[in-house]
Design an enzyme around this catalytic site. Structure first.
Site, PDB file in Angstrom:
ATOM      1  N   SER A 247      -5.033 -12.482  12.603  1.00 29.50           N
ATOM      2  CA  SER A 247      -4.777 -11.892  13.923  1.00 29.50           C
ATOM      3  C   SER A 247      -5.031 -12.866  15.067  1.00 29.50           C
ATOM      4  O   SER A 247      -4.342 -12.812  16.093  1.00 29.50           O
ATOM      5  CB  SER A 247      -5.622 -10.633  14.114  1.00 29.50           C
ATOM      6  OG  SER A 247      -6.996 -10.936  13.987  1.00 29.50           O
TER       7      SER A 247
ATOM      8  N   CYS B  15      -3.027  -4.707   8.346  1.00 27.99           N
ATOM      9  CA  CYS B  15      -4.162  -5.639   8.328  1.00 27.99           C
ATOM     10  C   CYS B  15      -4.291  -6.409   9.646  1.00 27.99           C
ATOM     11  O   CYS B  15      -4.701  -5.832  10.639  1.00 27.99           O
ATOM     12  CB  CYS B  15      -4.067  -6.547   7.102  1.00 27.99           C
ATOM     13  SG  CYS B  15      -5.656  -7.262   6.649  1.00 27.99           S
TER      14      CYS B  15
ATOM     15  N   ARG C 154     -13.067  -6.536  12.684  1.00 26.75           N
ATOM     16  CA  ARG C 154     -12.405  -7.591  11.906  1.00 26.75           C
ATOM     17  C   ARG C 154     -13.253  -7.975  10.706  1.00 26.75           C
ATOM     18  O   ARG C 154     -14.478  -8.004  10.806  1.00 26.75           O
ATOM     19  CB  ARG C 154     -12.266  -8.818  12.805  1.00 26.75           C
ATOM     20  CG  ARG C 154     -10.870  -9.308  12.963  1.00 26.75           C
ATOM     21  CD  ARG C 154     -10.855 -10.536  13.848  1.00 26.75           C
ATOM     22  NE  ARG C 154     -10.444 -11.694  13.106  1.00 26.75           N
ATOM     23  CZ  ARG C 154     -11.037 -12.874  13.167  1.00 26.75           C
ATOM     24  NH1 ARG C 154     -12.093 -13.056  13.904  1.00 26.75           N
ATOM     25  NH2 ARG C 154     -10.566 -13.863  12.457  1.00 26.75           N
TER      26      ARG C 154
ATOM     27  N   ILE D  50      -7.304  -7.417   1.939  1.00 24.29           N
ATOM     28  CA  ILE D  50      -7.612  -8.852   1.947  1.00 24.29           C
ATOM     29  C   ILE D  50      -8.298  -9.203   3.260  1.00 24.29           C
ATOM     30  O   ILE D  50      -7.661  -9.205   4.308  1.00 24.29           O
ATOM     31  CB  ILE D  50      -6.319  -9.699   1.777  1.00 24.29           C
ATOM     32  CG1 ILE D  50      -5.576  -9.306   0.502  1.00 24.29           C
ATOM     33  CG2 ILE D  50      -6.666 -11.192   1.766  1.00 24.29           C
ATOM     34  CD1 ILE D  50      -4.182  -9.912   0.376  1.00 24.29           C
TER      35      ILE D  50
ATOM     36  N   HIS E 199      -2.287  -3.679   2.792  1.00 27.60           N
ATOM     37  CA  HIS E 199      -0.979  -4.356   2.835  1.00 27.60           C
ATOM     38  C   HIS E 199       0.058  -3.637   1.971  1.00 27.60           C
ATOM     39  O   HIS E 199       0.282  -4.065   0.836  1.00 27.60           O
ATOM     40  CB  HIS E 199      -1.112  -5.777   2.275  1.00 27.60           C
ATOM     41  CG  HIS E 199      -1.963  -6.696   3.080  1.00 27.60           C
ATOM     42  ND1 HIS E 199      -1.464  -7.472   4.089  1.00 27.60           N
ATOM     43  CD2 HIS E 199      -3.282  -6.968   3.013  1.00 27.60           C
ATOM     44  CE1 HIS E 199      -2.427  -8.204   4.617  1.00 27.60           C
ATOM     45  NE2 HIS E 199      -3.553  -7.913   3.981  1.00 27.60           N
TER      46      HIS E 199
ATOM     47  N   GLU F 170       3.033  -4.046   2.063  1.00 26.06           N
ATOM     48  CA  GLU F 170       4.092  -5.030   1.789  1.00 26.06           C
ATOM     49  C   GLU F 170       3.798  -5.856   0.539  1.00 26.06           C
ATOM     50  O   GLU F 170       4.660  -6.565   0.057  1.00 26.06           O
ATOM     51  CB  GLU F 170       4.304  -5.951   3.007  1.00 26.06           C
ATOM     52  CG  GLU F 170       3.235  -7.001   3.272  1.00 26.06           C
ATOM     53  CD  GLU F 170       2.023  -6.491   4.078  1.00 26.06           C
ATOM     54  OE1 GLU F 170       1.827  -5.256   4.140  1.00 26.06           O
ATOM     55  OE2 GLU F 170       1.269  -7.324   4.614  1.00 26.06           O
TER      56      GLU F 170
HETATM   57  N1  GLN Z   1      -9.003 -11.203   8.556  1.00 21.39           N
HETATM   58  C1  GLN Z   1      -7.691 -11.308   9.103  1.00 21.39           C
HETATM   59  C2  GLN Z   1      -7.699 -11.231  10.616  1.00 21.39           C
HETATM   60  O1  GLN Z   1      -8.684 -11.191  11.232  1.00 21.39           O
HETATM   61  C3  GLN Z   1      -6.775 -10.238   8.569  1.00 21.39           C
HETATM   62  C4  GLN Z   1      -6.473 -10.505   7.129  1.00 21.39           C
HETATM   63  C5  GLN Z   1      -5.143 -10.039   6.663  1.00 21.39           C
HETATM   64  O2  GLN Z   1      -4.241  -9.716   7.426  1.00 21.39           O
HETATM   65  N2  GLN Z   1      -4.996 -10.066   5.371  1.00 21.39           N
HETATM   66  O3  GLN Z   1      -6.656 -11.212  11.190  1.00 21.39           O
END
Ligand code: GLN
Length: 209
Positions: free
Chosen positions: A47, A77, A106, A135, A176, A178
């Site tokens: 992000s 995510c 986060r 993830i 996710h 996707e």
């Molecule tokens: N930890 C990631 C973030 O802060 C997000 C991880 C992900 O999209 N798989 O954006």
């Protein structure tokens, strides 16, 4: 026609899932490419990077405007973080599009369960529980009144944590969809986009009369 924000992350996977459901989809890298789309997906990835590139490519303000005007968006995510009005444990200068009245944390799951796969029930998706891949995922720490909770983790150290939400035309998941072959979350989003497009057409009809 659904755009997939293509600055970083799982862009191809979202395009594949959307087209498998019968929608048209195309990557969005520049503000001009936003015209003609009926909805947008913000993919999983990182992000802080997506936010920084969105500023650099001049996409942040146009996206904020489109979402404020009612364009449907789905974020997975990192995309969930991008749709959050408030972020905990973000970078101090981290920018989001915002739109969903929620606070996300986060990398919330911590080292022990950094990444994992589970199944969960998502409101609006009947049938078997959904496979859900997490993830380095965020969770939703709290939501405002207008936000509908669609799914929570059940069991384990994160028991009860919110991992999917919807506020009117905006939807977000910590996991996710996707990255699995189960397309029901994408189908749900396509249904949201179709309904929003119909409502807009009806509104235009009323105005024309
Ligand atoms: N930890 C990631 C973030 O802060 C997000 C991880 C992900 O999209 N798989 O954006």
């Amino acid at each position: 026609m659904i755009g997939v924000l293509a600055l970083q992350g799982n862009v191809r996977e979202h395009v594949t899932a959307l087209t498998a459901c019968g929608a048209q989809a195309r990557p969005i890298r520049r503000p001009e490419e936003l015209s003609g789309i009926d909805g947008i997906v913000i993919p999983g990835g990182e992000s802080t990077t997506i936010g920084k590139l969105a500023v650099d490519f001049g996409l942040l303000d146009p996206l904020r405007k489109l979402l404020a005007e009612g364009m449907p968006a789905f974020g997975s995510c990192a995309g969930m973080i991008m749709l959050a009005d408030r972020v905990l444990d973000g970078r101090p200068d981290q920018q989001t599009i915002g739109g969903i009245d929620m606070t996300v944390r986060r990398n919330a799951f911590g080292r022990q369960v950094d990444s994992f796969e589970t199944t969960l029930r998502l409101h609006g998706v009947p049938g078997d529980p959904l496979p859900a891949v997490f993830i380095r995922a965020p969770w939703v720490e709290s939501v405002g009144e207008g936000v509908e909770v669609l799914a929570r983790i059940s069991g384990g150290p994160a028991d009860g944590r919110i991992v999917a939400v919807r506020q009117r035309h905006l939807m977000a998941t910590s996991f996710h969809p996707e990255l699995t072959n189960d397309r029901r979350v994408h189908q749900l989003f396509i249904d949201m986009v179709t309904r929003a497009a119909k409502d807009r057409a009806a509104e235009r009809g009323l105005v024309a009369e």
